[in-house]
Enzyme design. Sequence first.
Site, PDB file in Angstrom:
ATOM      1  N   HIS A  21       0.869  -1.183   0.000  1.00 15.23           N
ATOM      2  CA  HIS A  21       0.000   0.000   0.000  1.00 15.23           C
ATOM      3  C   HIS A  21       0.910   1.239   0.000  1.00 15.23           C
ATOM      4  O   HIS A  21       0.968   1.995   0.987  1.00 15.23           O
ATOM      5  CB  HIS A  21      -0.895  -0.046   1.248  1.00 15.23           C
ATOM      6  CG  HIS A  21      -2.086   0.865   1.183  1.00 15.23           C
ATOM      7  ND1 HIS A  21      -2.386   1.644   0.075  1.00 15.23           N
ATOM      8  CD2 HIS A  21      -3.056   1.137   2.109  1.00 15.23           C
ATOM      9  CE1 HIS A  21      -3.487   2.331   0.322  1.00 15.23           C
ATOM     10  NE2 HIS A  21      -3.906   2.042   1.530  1.00 15.23           N
ATOM     11  N   GLN A  56      -0.242   4.937   0.975  1.00 13.66           N
ATOM     12  CA  GLN A  56      -0.483   5.127   2.402  1.00 13.66           C
ATOM     13  C   GLN A  56       0.824   5.401   3.144  1.00 13.66           C
ATOM     14  O   GLN A  56       0.885   6.265   4.030  1.00 13.66           O
ATOM     15  CB  GLN A  56      -1.173   3.886   2.988  1.00 13.66           C
ATOM     16  CG  GLN A  56      -1.537   4.036   4.451  1.00 13.66           C
ATOM     17  CD  GLN A  56      -2.653   5.047   4.674  1.00 13.66           C
ATOM     18  OE1 GLN A  56      -3.702   4.941   4.073  1.00 13.66           O
ATOM     19  NE2 GLN A  56      -2.422   6.026   5.535  1.00 13.66           N
ATOM     20  N   ARG A  81      -3.098  11.882   2.721  1.00 15.59           N
ATOM     21  CA  ARG A  81      -3.249  11.072   1.497  1.00 15.59           C
ATOM     22  C   ARG A  81      -3.513  12.004   0.314  1.00 15.59           C
ATOM     23  O   ARG A  81      -2.969  11.838  -0.770  1.00 15.59           O
ATOM     24  CB  ARG A  81      -4.421  10.081   1.640  1.00 15.59           C
ATOM     25  CG  ARG A  81      -4.201   8.922   2.595  1.00 15.59           C
ATOM     26  CD  ARG A  81      -3.189   7.923   2.065  1.00 15.59           C
ATOM     27  NE  ARG A  81      -3.554   7.337   0.787  1.00 15.59           N
ATOM     28  CZ  ARG A  81      -4.393   6.307   0.604  1.00 15.59           C
ATOM     29  NH1 ARG A  81      -4.926   5.713   1.644  1.00 15.59           N
ATOM     30  NH2 ARG A  81      -4.661   5.837  -0.608  1.00 15.59           N
TER      31      ARG A  81
HETATM   32  N1  NVA Z   1      -4.460  -3.883   5.378  1.00 17.25           N
HETATM   33  C1  NVA Z   1      -5.750  -3.294   5.053  1.00 17.25           C
HETATM   34  C2  NVA Z   1      -5.583  -1.851   4.709  1.00 17.25           C
HETATM   35  C3  NVA Z   1      -6.866  -1.132   4.370  1.00 17.25           C
HETATM   36  C4  NVA Z   1      -6.646   0.292   3.944  1.00 17.25           C
HETATM   37  C5  NVA Z   1      -6.397  -4.068   3.920  1.00 17.25           C
HETATM   38  O1  NVA Z   1      -5.668  -4.458   2.994  1.00 17.25           O
HETATM   39  O2  NVA Z   1      -7.598  -4.307   3.966  1.00 17.25           O
HETATM   40  N1   CP Z   2      -6.415   3.751   4.247  1.00 16.36           N
HETATM   41  C1   CP Z   2      -7.120   3.478   3.118  1.00 16.36           C
HETATM   42  O1   CP Z   2      -6.554   3.124   2.079  1.00 16.36           O
HETATM   43  O2   CP Z   2      -8.457   3.656   3.253  1.00 16.36           O
HETATM   44  P1   CP Z   2      -9.593   3.208   2.215  1.00 16.36           P
HETATM   45  O3   CP Z   2      -9.655   1.707   2.227  1.00 16.36           O
HETATM   46  O4   CP Z   2     -10.838   3.853   2.740  1.00 16.36           O
HETATM   47  O5   CP Z   2      -9.230   3.709   0.843  1.00 16.36           O
END
Ligand code: NVA
Ligand code: CP
Length: 305
Positions: A131, A134, A287
């Site tokens: 990610h 983030q 973000r």
């Molecule tokens: N680790 C989580 C992050 C969500 C923003 C997921 O992948 O669901």
């Molecule tokens: N932190 C994040 O990526 O949030 P969302 O799943 O709401 O996009």
Amino acid sequence: MTIRHFLQFKDFSRQDIEHLFKRTRVIKDRFKRYQTYHPCVDRSLVMIFEKASTRTRLSFEAGFQQLGGTAIYLNTRDSQLGRGEPVEDAAQVISRMCDVVMIRTFEQTIIERFAAHSRVPVINGLTNEYHPCQILADMYTFIEHRGSISGKTVAWIGDSNNMLYTWLQAAELFDFTVHVSSPPGYQVDPAMAGSSIRCLRSFDDPMAAASGAHLVTTDVWTSMGFEAENEERLRAFADYQVDAEMMGVAAPDALFMHCLPAHRGEEVSAEVIDGPQSVVWDEAENRLHVQKALLEYLVVGHVDD
Ligand code: NVA
Ligand code: CP
């Protein structure tokens, strides 16, 4: 001409990221003063979501519009993407009609295949493995509050997931240490960590991992796509909540972060996430600003003013 993609954190050099942070400061400051900045007029961003999102969709969509461009939302349900059209074909077509693509999906190999057939830059908006947007926001937020993150200690408590593997890549680039405490069965996969394993210190006891840390951070125990394991995970992670006692052993000025959405009473207590050390709302807001810098960099190029 080689196209730059941001599929994982280490696709960018430290110099690239430092440039993004410099631009983030400028873009955020101008935005707060209601100064118009439209370098992306007549440009389009396509956002493809195969998983749910609030922050990622909103920050990319609002962000690109604030840069003067148009953002187009596609999801698996309402497009041909969910009906078996090959990723390679979708990439050829979509990238002929826009200037940049953001994708949130399952396996990292999906965005890699898309990027390999794309004429325009592709951004990872979350995969099972990483990610990176983030972590840009998290690092920027740390720097805003505390200055340089190099040489500092980040404590990661909980699941060895996409967030942790991205933190590890960032640690390698910016020379900081990641203390990790995860329950048995959910620990770091050395193959996924790769060379960034040199920045990792593993602890059986989450309190030991948090001890002296400058940033304590965690995430949901069950990431998107792993919902079938939820009950089992609730049991396995029960002793891994970030609570006031844990923040008490971190550095006195330690920050708390969470990428959100959060589950109070599971991975974090309400007292911590809603407490004075938590910067989760700044983290979420950033973000928007870091991704505007990223979009500017990928669509317009290296801007310095
Ligand atoms: N680790 C989580 C992050 C969500 C923003 C997921 O992948 O669901
Ligand atoms: N932190 C994040 O990526 O949030 P969302 O799943 O709401 O996009």
